[in-house]
Every structure is written in structure tokens, then in C-alpha cells.
Scaffold this active site. Sequence first.
Site, PDB file in Angstrom:
ATOM      1  N   ASN A   3       0.878  -1.172   0.000  1.00 18.52           N
ATOM      2  CA  ASN A   3       0.000   0.000   0.000  1.00 18.52           C
ATOM      3  C   ASN A   3       0.912   1.217   0.000  1.00 18.52           C
ATOM      4  OD1 ASN A   3      -1.843   2.030   0.432  1.00 18.52           O
ATOM      5  ND2 ASN A   3      -2.878   1.033   2.122  1.00 18.52           N
TER       6      ASN A   3
ATOM      7  N   ARG B 229      -2.376  -1.927  -3.761  1.00 17.29           N
ATOM      8  CA  ARG B 229      -3.591  -1.129  -3.600  1.00 17.29           C
ATOM      9  C   ARG B 229      -3.530   0.061  -4.545  1.00 17.29           C
ATOM     10  NH1 ARG B 229      -5.123   3.515   0.608  1.00 17.29           N
ATOM     11  NH2 ARG B 229      -7.340   3.638   0.199  1.00 17.29           N
TER      12      ARG B 229
ATOM     13  N   HIS C 173     -12.973   2.877  -0.586  1.00 19.63           N
ATOM     14  CA  HIS C 173     -12.971   1.930   0.540  1.00 19.63           C
ATOM     15  C   HIS C 173     -13.574   0.573   0.133  1.00 19.63           C
ATOM     16  CE1 HIS C 173     -12.942   5.459   3.640  1.00 19.63           C
ATOM     17  NE2 HIS C 173     -11.705   5.065   3.365  1.00 19.63           N
TER      18      HIS C 173
ATOM     19  N   HIS D 175     -17.658   2.473   7.300  1.00 21.06           N
ATOM     20  CA  HIS D 175     -16.205   2.523   7.507  1.00 21.06           C
ATOM     21  C   HIS D 175     -15.877   3.909   8.055  1.00 21.06           C
ATOM     22  CE1 HIS D 175     -11.926   1.527   6.330  1.00 21.06           C
ATOM     23  NE2 HIS D 175     -11.858   2.832   6.557  1.00 21.06           N
TER      24      HIS D 175
ATOM     25  N   GLY E 132     -10.723   8.936   7.152  1.00 18.15           N
ATOM     26  CA  GLY E 132     -11.601   8.909   5.989  1.00 18.15           C
ATOM     27  C   GLY E 132     -12.800   8.051   6.346  1.00 18.15           C
TER      28      GLY E 132
ATOM     29  N   ARG F 159     -11.908  16.229   5.808  1.00 17.69           N
ATOM     30  CA  ARG F 159     -12.687  16.449   4.590  1.00 17.69           C
ATOM     31  C   ARG F 159     -14.134  16.773   4.962  1.00 17.69           C
ATOM     32  NH1 ARG F 159     -11.151  10.784   2.006  1.00 17.69           N
ATOM     33  NH2 ARG F 159      -9.027  10.741   2.836  1.00 17.69           N
TER      34      ARG F 159
ATOM     35  N   ARG G 232     -11.152  10.894  19.412  1.00 17.90           N
ATOM     36  CA  ARG G 232     -10.936  10.721  20.855  1.00 17.90           C
ATOM     37  C   ARG G 232     -10.775  12.062  21.559  1.00 17.90           C
ATOM     38  NH1 ARG G 232      -6.084   6.601  19.790  1.00 17.90           N
ATOM     39  NH2 ARG G 232      -5.746   8.303  18.274  1.00 17.90           N
TER      40      ARG G 232
ATOM     41  N   GLU H  45      -8.089  -4.724   5.233  1.00 12.75           N
ATOM     42  CA  GLU H  45      -7.970  -4.415   3.814  1.00 12.75           C
ATOM     43  C   GLU H  45      -6.796  -5.147   3.162  1.00 12.75           C
ATOM     44  OE1 GLU H  45      -9.290  -0.100   2.850  1.00 12.75           O
ATOM     45  OE2 GLU H  45      -8.564  -0.038   4.929  1.00 12.75           O
TER      46      GLU H  45
END
Length: 367
Positions: free
Chosen positions: A6, A64, A153, A181, A185, A214, A257, A354
Amino acid sequence: MILVLNTGSSSVKYRLFSHDLGTVAKGLVERIGEADGDAPDHESALRSIMSDLDLDGLDAVGHRVVHGGPDFSAATRLDDEVVAAIERLVPLAPLHNPPALAGIAVARKLLPGVPQVAVFDTAFHATIPPEGVTWAIDAELASRWQIRRYGFHGTSHAYVSRQTAALLSKRPDQVNVITLHLGNGASACAVEAGRSVATSMGMSPQGGLVMGTRSGDLDPTVVFHLHRVAGMPLDEIERSLTRGAGLLGLTGDNDVRTILRRRADGDEQATLAFDVYARRIREYVGAYAAVLGRVDAVTFTGGVGENSPAVRAAAVAGLTALGLTLDETRNAVGDPIISTDASPTAICVVPTDEEREIATQTRTALG
């Protein structure tokens, strides 16, 4: 064995799987190209990874690739033609596809005799029907510039939806699942009998749910207004909406958190941000329940979805009319099923994997 890579703009995450998909080794090379980084460039990073691993008997490398455009609906064995097609998709994913191409180029150079496969984040969503990917804009413009919903995703949603079916002791084709998910992101997906039929991200990973930095869904007039009235250049608007919006824009923090701690202390900004975040998730759950007609499970995954009872509780609050009844005790400890026994629709927590999904799809692509 299968090596999964990845490759990001400044990092390479890797994982080596055995023939039965057990993890042999894994790691991360970070801050590539930086003065105090782990490697000066991607080639050095991959050379370091491969020198540290015992690759005797390596069967394949799975890469990926974020954006597969309209043409790649499954993991695909790499050759010069496929690489050229991925390069042509760079305008659709200028931040994501170039690093993947760099990793592919180096891996093909260092392992010339090993089959290599591209696994696309967008591929799982190729089953969404035309009315779910088409936007109501000028059709000629849309066709010419490949403007449509692609979704992302996909490896996570594919893996988690299958694991949810197994958790319910059913086959994937017997189950309708809404997968959430939730991480820095975030995206939602409606999975009908194992096939994606709707997803929240669009032409890029910018749309849909509120994310760490985002904005998620936004009236496009905001862009026009900031450009024409506020005088902001388009590049600055893009940076703001992709790197300075979401939870970070609302609170100055993009870590859920931290926001939860501030909320517990009565911080009004954090409280509003949490409410905006949770409401957007609920809106998508309701919309996707309408798309699916019957929902067997709503499943949380990703760093936030797997680890935040508060987010899970807020995301399904008030949705008993849709058959979602949370068991507070199960939710607090993060049981695999956190709904009550009487809940018509299961509420689940399933860790995503993933890299394992990429390895699985790589093996499938090579027959």
C-alpha cells in the site's frame, strides 16, 4: 506467498501472507523523501522492505490502487497496458494514483519474474446501478470528463460485508448490510446480497460522511461563493475542503478521541461537531435502508467504528423505527453484535482487514 503493498506519497505499508493467508511479516516505511525519514525515495524504501523479507517462494505482489475509473471492475493482473490505463486515471485521483504507480514501477523492476496485481478501491462499487452513479449534470460533459460516482474503501466494504454475513451464520448472498467505515476517511455502503448498490463517496474520496479533514457532502455553490465573493483561489479552496474541513475545520482537532474528551468537558465546538458527524451517519443509514428495502445488519468498522462506543450509539440513536435497537452493555465492551436480542436488525462491529482482502483478490485475479 503474497506480498501486499500500500504505497502512499510518503509511506509504504506492507504485509507478507503465507499460502493460507496467515501473516508472515508486516511493517511500515514512513516519511519517505523527508530529511529524517526512513528512506530517501520509493525505490530505496521497497529495496529495504525486500531485503528484510524472505521472499523465497513469493507467488505474487498485490498493489492497492485507489482509483480504477469506469474500466476496472475487479483486481487486474498488471502489464504495460494496465499501467498505462492507471496513469490515464491520474486526473481523477491526483493525490493517490501517482504514489501507487511509483510503487508498481519499483516492484516490477525489483521482482521482474513475479506476477503483480492491481486491486482497486473503486472496483467493489462497479455493481452500483446507473441511477446510483449518475449525477444530473450535462450528459456530454459528464461523459467527456468521466464525471460520475465511483466510490472508495471498496476492499474494506467487501471484506466487512462478507464477515458480517458469517457473523450472522448466513451466506453473503442472503444478507443486506449497511457498512460504515469510520476513520479519518469515512464512507457508507449499501450491500445487497454481496454486491454494492450505493456508496457515499463520489468521484473522489471527498463526498459523503463528515471526515477527519474532509467536508463530506457540500452544496457546490460553496465553492463558487468562496471563489467569487471571498476571492479565494481554487487551489486554496481545494486545500481547505480536503485538508482543513471536517472535524478539523469544526474544532481544530481531527482525532475523534480528543473531540469526545472535549465534548465531555462541555466544549460547545466539540459538541456541535460530534452532533454534525453523527447526524450525517444517521442520514445515510436511513437513506440506504430505503435503497435496500430490507436491512439485516448495520456494521461499524474502521478505527472509529471499531473503537468508539459513543459514536456507534449516536449513529443509531432514534432509529428503532428501522429495527435498530442498541444494547448499551454490549456496545460498551465492543461485542461483535451490539444490538439487543430482540432487535430486528443486527448492529455489528467487525474489524476490517484491507490487506487480507487485497491478498485474497490478488490470488483470485491470478486464478
